[in-house]
Design a protein around this motif. Structure first.
Motif, PDB file in Angstrom:
ATOM      1  N   LYS A  63      -1.208  -6.713  -4.740  1.00  0.00           N
ATOM      2  CA  LYS A  63      -2.646  -6.882  -4.433  1.00  0.00           C
ATOM      3  C   LYS A  63      -3.656  -5.667  -5.064  1.00  0.00           C
ATOM      4  CE  LYS A  63      -1.686  -6.327  -0.019  1.00  0.00           C
ATOM      5  NZ  LYS A  63      -0.245  -6.203  -0.044  1.00  0.00           N
ATOM      6  N   GLY A  64      -3.175  -4.386  -4.901  1.00  0.00           N
ATOM      7  CA  GLY A  64      -4.177  -3.425  -5.288  1.00  0.00           C
ATOM      8  C   GLY A  64      -4.494  -3.594  -6.716  1.00  0.00           C
ATOM      9  N   THR A  65      -3.383  -3.685  -7.532  1.00  0.00           N
ATOM     10  CA  THR A  65      -3.544  -3.829  -8.993  1.00  0.00           C
ATOM     11  C   THR A  65      -4.364  -4.889  -9.486  1.00  0.00           C
ATOM     12  OG1 THR A  65      -1.250  -3.115  -9.202  1.00  0.00           O
ATOM     13  CG2 THR A  65      -2.185  -3.956 -11.196  1.00  0.00           C
ATOM     14  N   GLY A 113       5.210   7.688  -4.178  1.00  0.00           N
ATOM     15  CA  GLY A 113       5.434   8.839  -3.088  1.00  0.00           C
ATOM     16  C   GLY A 113       5.063   8.276  -1.822  1.00  0.00           C
ATOM     17  N   ARG A 114       5.125   6.909  -1.402  1.00  0.00           N
ATOM     18  CA  ARG A 114       4.617   6.555  -0.170  1.00  0.00           C
ATOM     19  C   ARG A 114       5.754   6.670   1.098  1.00  0.00           C
ATOM     20  NH1 ARG A 114       0.983   1.211  -0.592  1.00  0.00           N
ATOM     21  NH2 ARG A 114       2.150   0.741   1.206  1.00  0.00           N
ATOM     22  N   VAL A 115       5.406   6.944   2.081  1.00  0.00           N
ATOM     23  CA  VAL A 115       6.354   7.029   3.119  1.00  0.00           C
ATOM     24  C   VAL A 115       7.101   5.605   3.752  1.00  0.00           C
ATOM     25  CG1 VAL A 115       5.300   9.076   4.244  1.00  0.00           C
ATOM     26  CG2 VAL A 115       4.571   6.764   5.008  1.00  0.00           C
ATOM     27  N   LEU A 150      -6.576   3.589   5.446  1.00  0.00           N
ATOM     28  CA  LEU A 150      -5.695   4.200   6.481  1.00  0.00           C
ATOM     29  C   LEU A 150      -5.106   5.478   5.971  1.00  0.00           C
ATOM     30  CD1 LEU A 150      -4.225   1.032   7.838  1.00  0.00           C
ATOM     31  CD2 LEU A 150      -5.885   2.298   9.056  1.00  0.00           C
ATOM     32  N   ARG A 151      -4.724   5.394   4.675  1.00  0.00           N
ATOM     33  CA  ARG A 151      -4.070   6.552   3.833  1.00  0.00           C
ATOM     34  C   ARG A 151      -5.244   7.773   3.881  1.00  0.00           C
ATOM     35  NH1 ARG A 151      -0.786   2.404   1.758  1.00  0.00           N
ATOM     36  NH2 ARG A 151      -2.344   1.824   0.325  1.00  0.00           N
ATOM     37  N   ASN A 152      -6.323   7.194   3.878  1.00  0.00           N
ATOM     38  CA  ASN A 152      -7.248   8.358   3.633  1.00  0.00           C
ATOM     39  C   ASN A 152      -7.578   9.099   5.154  1.00  0.00           C
ATOM     40  OD1 ASN A 152      -8.135   7.881   0.966  1.00  0.00           O
ATOM     41  ND2 ASN A 152      -9.876   6.675   1.743  1.00  0.00           N
ATOM     42  N   ILE A 199     -11.836  -7.427  -0.243  1.00  0.00           N
ATOM     43  CA  ILE A 199     -11.208  -6.653   0.675  1.00  0.00           C
ATOM     44  C   ILE A 199      -9.573  -6.876   0.429  1.00  0.00           C
ATOM     45  CG2 ILE A 199     -10.768  -6.334   3.193  1.00  0.00           C
ATOM     46  CD1 ILE A 199     -13.727  -7.568   3.802  1.00  0.00           C
ATOM     47  N   ASP A 200      -8.795  -6.089   0.360  1.00  0.00           N
ATOM     48  CA  ASP A 200      -7.601  -6.133  -0.160  1.00  0.00           C
ATOM     49  C   ASP A 200      -6.669  -5.537   1.041  1.00  0.00           C
ATOM     50  OD1 ASP A 200      -5.061  -4.785  -1.196  1.00  0.00           O
ATOM     51  OD2 ASP A 200      -6.034  -3.379  -2.621  1.00  0.00           O
ATOM     52  N   GLY A 201      -5.562  -6.523   1.300  1.00  0.00           N
ATOM     53  CA  GLY A 201      -4.731  -6.245   2.404  1.00  0.00           C
ATOM     54  C   GLY A 201      -5.183  -6.119   3.841  1.00  0.00           C
TER      55      GLY A 201
HETATM   56 MG    MG Z   1      -1.894  -1.853  -1.503  1.00  0.00          MG
END
Ligand code: MG
Ligand code: UDP
Length: 176
Positions: free
Chosen positions: A20-22, A133-135, A42-44, A89-91
Motif C-alpha cells: 500500500k505505502g509504496t 525496524g517496525r515493532v 499513528l507512528r508519528n 488515504i492509505d490503510g
Molecule cells: Mg503502510
C-alpha cells in the motif's frame, strides 16, 4: 468550515505487506494526491512520546486496531491541513466501525476504493524481509495482523464492493 464533499477521496486498502505505502506514494506524486497514511500518522504519535503514543504502541505491537476516535481525528486533521484537492488515504478504514465513524465525521463517502489483493505467503515474505525496524514485523504479530485483516478489514472492502466502489488490483505482478 472544511468541506469534505469538495474533495476527491480515494481509499487504499490491502493486507499488511501488500505494498500500500509504496503504491500510494507513486499514485500521489503521479496524480497530485495528498498521501495520508493512517499507519504513519499513528507512528508519528508514538515518536512524539506522548501517553497516547505509548498506548498506540502497545496496540500496534499486538496487531490490533487503534480505536476509531483516535485514528479518525488524525486522518481528519491531516486531510484538513493539506492543500490538495485530491486525497489518497492509505490503510484506513481498518474495520466497519472505523468506516462508519469516518463517514459520520466527514459526512461523505469515498469516490473510489482500491483493494490490493496479495496472497498471504507473499505478504509474510515481504514483511519479514523489509527491515524497516517496525515493532510489528515479527512473525507473531504478523499472524495477528493477518487475522485482523481478514476478519475486520475485508468486510470494509465487501461493503464498498456492494456499493460498486471497490476496484481489485493484483499486487504481485504489477508493472513498474
Ligand atoms: Mg503502510
Ligand atoms: N493501524 C490502526 N488503524 C489504522 C491504521 C493502522 O490501528 O487505521 C495500526 C494497526 O495496528 C496496524 C498497524 O497500525 O497493524 C500498521 O498499519 P500500517 O497500515 O502502517 O501497516 P501495514 O498493515 O500496511 O503493514
Amino acid at each position: 468550515g472544511f468541506l469534505f464533499t469538495r474533495l476527491i477521496k480515494i481509499l487504499h486498502i490491502g493486507g499488511p505487506g501488500s505494498g500500500k505505502g509504496t503504491q500510494c506514494s507513486r499514485i500521489a506524486s503521479d496524480f497530485g494526491f495528498s498521501h495520508v497514511s493512517a499507519g504513519d500518522l499513528l507512528r508519528n504519535e508514538i515518536s512524539a512520546g506522548t501517553d497516547q503514543g505509548e498506548w498506540i504502541l502497545e496496540i500496534i505491537r499486538e496487531g490490533r486496531i487503534v480505536p476509531s476516535e483516535i485514528t479518525v481525528e488524525l486522518v481528519r486533521k491531516a486531510i484538513e491541513s493539506s492543500t490538495a484537492k485530491r486525497v489518497l488515504i492509505d490503510g484506513f478504514p481498518r474495520c466497519e466501525e472505523n468506516r462508519i465513524a469516518f463517514e459520520k465525521i466527514t459526512g461523505t463517502e469515498p469516490d473510489l476504493v482500491l483493494f490490493f489483493d496479495c496472497p498471504e505467503d507473499e505478504m509474510v515474505k515481504r514483511l519479514l524481509s523489509r527491515n524497516q525496524g517496525r515493532v510489528d514485523d515479527n512473525i507473531e504479530t504478523i499472524k495477528k495482523r493477518l487475522k485482523v485483516f481478514e476478519s475486520l478489514n475485508l468486510p470494509v472492502v465487501e461493503y464498498y464492493s456492494s456499493r460498486g466502489k471497490a476496484h481489485k488490483q493484483d499486487s504481485v505482478s504489477r508493472e513498474s
